[in-house]
Design a protein around this motif. Structure first.
Motif, mmCIF file in Angstrom:
data_model
loop_
_atom_site.group_PDB
_atom_site.id
_atom_site.type_symbol
_atom_site.label_atom_id
_atom_site.label_comp_id
_atom_site.label_asym_id
_atom_site.label_seq_id
_atom_site.Cartn_x
_atom_site.Cartn_y
_atom_site.Cartn_z
ATOM 1 N N GLN A 83 0.674 -1.075 -0.142
ATOM 2 C CA GLN A 83 -0.057 0.030 -0.102
ATOM 3 C C GLN A 83 0.793 1.217 0.004
ATOM 4 O O GLN A 83 0.463 2.245 -0.635
ATOM 5 C CB GLN A 83 -0.843 0.133 1.113
ATOM 6 C CG GLN A 83 -1.893 -0.841 1.181
ATOM 7 C CD GLN A 83 -3.312 -0.662 0.106
ATOM 8 O OE1 GLN A 83 -3.441 0.439 0.066
ATOM 9 N NE2 GLN A 83 -3.976 -1.575 -0.345
ATOM 10 N N GLU A 124 -5.033 -1.577 7.065
ATOM 11 C CA GLU A 124 -4.548 -3.265 7.191
ATOM 12 C C GLU A 124 -5.388 -3.768 8.394
ATOM 13 O O GLU A 124 -5.797 -4.759 8.386
ATOM 14 C CB GLU A 124 -3.123 -2.817 7.645
ATOM 15 C CG GLU A 124 -2.540 -4.303 8.360
ATOM 16 C CD GLU A 124 -1.047 -4.216 8.860
ATOM 17 O OE1 GLU A 124 -0.436 -5.148 9.300
ATOM 18 O OE2 GLU A 124 -0.697 -3.027 9.004
ATOM 19 N N ASP A 125 -5.679 -2.752 9.440
ATOM 20 C CA ASP A 125 -6.650 -3.207 10.370
ATOM 21 C C ASP A 125 -7.783 -2.159 10.719
ATOM 22 O O ASP A 125 -7.400 -1.134 11.346
ATOM 23 C CB ASP A 125 -5.668 -3.624 11.705
ATOM 24 C CG ASP A 125 -6.671 -4.038 12.866
ATOM 25 O OD1 ASP A 125 -7.794 -3.934 12.931
ATOM 26 O OD2 ASP A 125 -6.231 -4.692 13.824
ATOM 27 N N THR A 126 -8.980 -2.393 10.322
ATOM 28 C CA THR A 126 -9.830 -1.164 10.142
ATOM 29 C C THR A 126 -10.403 -1.010 11.542
ATOM 30 O O THR A 126 -10.602 0.221 12.026
ATOM 31 C CB THR A 126 -11.255 -1.862 9.296
ATOM 32 O OG1 THR A 126 -10.667 -1.875 7.983
ATOM 33 C CG2 THR A 126 -12.319 -0.736 9.430
ATOM 34 N N ARG A 184 -9.702 -9.285 -6.153
ATOM 35 C CA ARG A 184 -10.510 -8.420 -5.193
ATOM 36 C C ARG A 184 -11.064 -9.431 -4.042
ATOM 37 O O ARG A 184 -11.890 -10.080 -4.766
ATOM 38 C CB ARG A 184 -11.404 -7.774 -5.926
ATOM 39 C CG ARG A 184 -10.894 -6.569 -6.931
ATOM 40 C CD ARG A 184 -12.226 -5.630 -7.099
ATOM 41 N NE ARG A 184 -11.872 -4.819 -8.392
ATOM 42 C CZ ARG A 184 -11.369 -3.403 -7.758
ATOM 43 N NH1 ARG A 184 -11.402 -3.207 -6.410
ATOM 44 N NH2 ARG A 184 -11.204 -2.637 -8.755
ATOM 45 N N VAL A 185 -10.644 -9.477 -3.044
ATOM 46 C CA VAL A 185 -10.789 -10.352 -1.958
ATOM 47 C C VAL A 185 -11.791 -9.473 -0.974
ATOM 48 O O VAL A 185 -11.503 -8.510 -0.384
ATOM 49 C CB VAL A 185 -9.607 -10.746 -1.072
ATOM 50 C CG1 VAL A 185 -10.105 -11.903 -0.042
ATOM 51 C CG2 VAL A 185 -8.502 -11.400 -1.969
ATOM 52 N N GLU A 202 -10.732 -7.449 2.177
ATOM 53 C CA GLU A 202 -9.712 -7.125 2.252
ATOM 54 C C GLU A 202 -9.494 -5.732 1.752
ATOM 55 O O GLU A 202 -10.433 -5.090 1.255
ATOM 56 C CB GLU A 202 -8.803 -7.958 1.460
ATOM 57 C CG GLU A 202 -8.570 -9.262 1.729
ATOM 58 C CD GLU A 202 -7.801 -9.645 3.076
ATOM 59 O OE1 GLU A 202 -6.668 -8.933 3.220
ATOM 60 O OE2 GLU A 202 -8.418 -10.178 4.067
ATOM 61 N N PRO A 203 -8.306 -4.998 2.452
ATOM 62 C CA PRO A 203 -8.069 -3.657 2.082
ATOM 63 C C PRO A 203 -8.370 -3.513 0.425
ATOM 64 O O PRO A 203 -7.618 -4.177 -0.286
ATOM 65 C CB PRO A 203 -6.694 -3.205 2.517
ATOM 66 C CG PRO A 203 -6.381 -4.438 3.643
ATOM 67 C CD PRO A 203 -7.197 -5.507 3.155
ATOM 68 N N ALA A 209 -13.964 -2.799 0.234
ATOM 69 C CA ALA A 209 -13.477 -3.509 1.455
ATOM 70 C C ALA A 209 -14.707 -3.116 2.472
ATOM 71 O O ALA A 209 -14.977 -3.997 3.195
ATOM 72 C CB ALA A 209 -12.249 -2.826 2.023
#
Length: 275
Positions: free
Chosen positions: A9, A127-129, A176-177, A180-181, A185
Motif C-alpha cells: 500500500q 490494514e486493520d480497520t 479483489r478479496v 480485504e483492504p 472493502a
C-alpha cells in the motif's frame, strides 16, 4: 513513531497510483464532486477542528474549509505526492490547512482533539480497520461526529469494474478479496458497523447513498488507461499493446455513454457515528 502501511500500500500510493491521481486530479475531482458535496452538507455549523482521513489531493478538505471558514482543517494521507498537490491547492486559496503524511491507523494524533472526522473514499485501505477506527476515536472529542463515504459492492458499481471485466482474459490483475483492504472493502455494511462499535463509536448508522456522477466522454480514455488496476497494468505494457487493449476496454463502456458525457450511477454508504 511508525506511520508506515504495509509495503504494498505504501509503495502503491507513493509511487505509480499516487502519481496517477495527481496527474488526473481535475478529472477525479469532477467525477467525485457529488461525494464532496454530500460530506459538506453533513458539516455542523459548530465544527472547530476537522480531520479529513485519506484526503488525497485535498478536494474534500478544501470543500470543508470553504464551507466552514472558522474551522481549522487537517488532512491525513499516506501519499506524499498527493499531499504535495493538496498543499499547493490550499496555498493557492490562502487557507492554512495542515496536511500530514501518515497512516491514520497508527499516527499519534492529539487525544480528544477533533470534533469532526470525515473521509471520502479514504477508510477502505487500512490494514486493520478496527484498530484504525479505534485510533480515530481516541483522537475525537466526546460527542464528535464521524462521517465517511465508502463504496458498496463491486456488483452494485458495474462502471468501476467494466475495464477489468472487459480485459479479464488479457491482463493479470490483482484479485479483489471480500473484506480485504481495497476499493470495495466496506461492501458488507453490517461488518463495518460491528468494527465501528468495537472501536468505541456510538450511534452508528450506515445508510445507502446513491449518487449520479459524470465524466467527460473525452476523459474516459484517461480514466481507463491511467487509473485503477487496469491503468497500472496497461502502463507496464509496450505502447502498441497497451493502446490496443485500451480501445478494447473502451468499447465496453458504451452503456454508460450519455451524449458527450459518461454517466456513472454509484452505490455508496454514508457512514455516521458519534464518539
Amino acid at each position: 513513531m511508525d506511520d508506515s502501511l504495509p509495503l504494498d500500500q505504501n509503495t502503491l500510493w507513493n509511487g505509480a497510483a499516487g502519481e496517477n491521481w495527481v496527474a488526473q486530479q481535475t478529472l477525479l475531482d469532477g467525477l467525485f464532486q457529488p461525494m464532496a458535496d454530500a460530506l459538506r452538507d453533513e458539516l455542523p455549523v459548530t465544527v472547530t477542528e476537522l480531520l479529513d482521513v485519506g484526503c488525497g489531493t485535498g478536494a474534500s478538505t478544501l470543500s470543508a474549509a470553504a464551507a466552514r471558514a472558522d474551522a481549522h482543517c487537517t488532512g491525513v494521507d499516506i501519499s506524499a505526492p498527493m499531499l504535495g498537490l493538496a498543499r499547493q491547492r490550499a496555498a493557492a486559496i490562502g487557507r492554512g490547512i495542515d496536511f500530514i503524511v501518515a497512516d491514520a491507523q497508527r499516527h499519534p494524533f492529539a487525544t480528544a482533539h477533533y470534533d469532526w472526522i470525515q473521509s471520502r473514499f479514504g477508510v477502505m485501505f487500512f490494514e486493520d480497520t478496527q484498530a484504525a477506527f479505534a485510533n480515530l476515536h481516541r483522537a475525537a472529542r466526546t460527542g464528535a461526529g464521524l462521517r465517511c463515504i465508502a463504496w458498496r459492492s463491486a456488483q452494485e458499481n458495474p462502471f468501476m469494474t467494466t475495464a477489468e471485466r472487459a480485459l479479464a482474459d488479457q491482463l493479470v490483475l490483482p484479485a479483489r478479496v471480500p473484506g480485504e483492504p481495497g476499493q470495495f472493502a466496506f461492501a458488507d455494511g453490517e461488518r463495518v458497523r460491528r468494527l465501528l462499535q468495537r472501536a468505541g463509536w456510538q450511534d452508528v448508522d450506515i445508510a445507502p447513498l446513491d449518487l449520479t456522477c459524470f465524466l467527460s466522454r473525452d476523459a474516459l480514455a484517461s480514466y481507463v488507461g491511467q487509473l485503477g488496476p487496469v491503468g497500472l497494468a496497461l502502463r507496464a505494457l509496450p505502447a502498441a499493446r497497451a493502446e490496443a487493449l485500451l480501445q478494447q476496454a473502451l468499447t465496453a463502456f458504451a452503456p454508460f455513454i450519455d451524449g458527450d458525457r459518461v454517466r456513472v450511477e454509484t452505490a455508496c454508504w454514508m457512514i455516521r457515528a458519534r464518539a
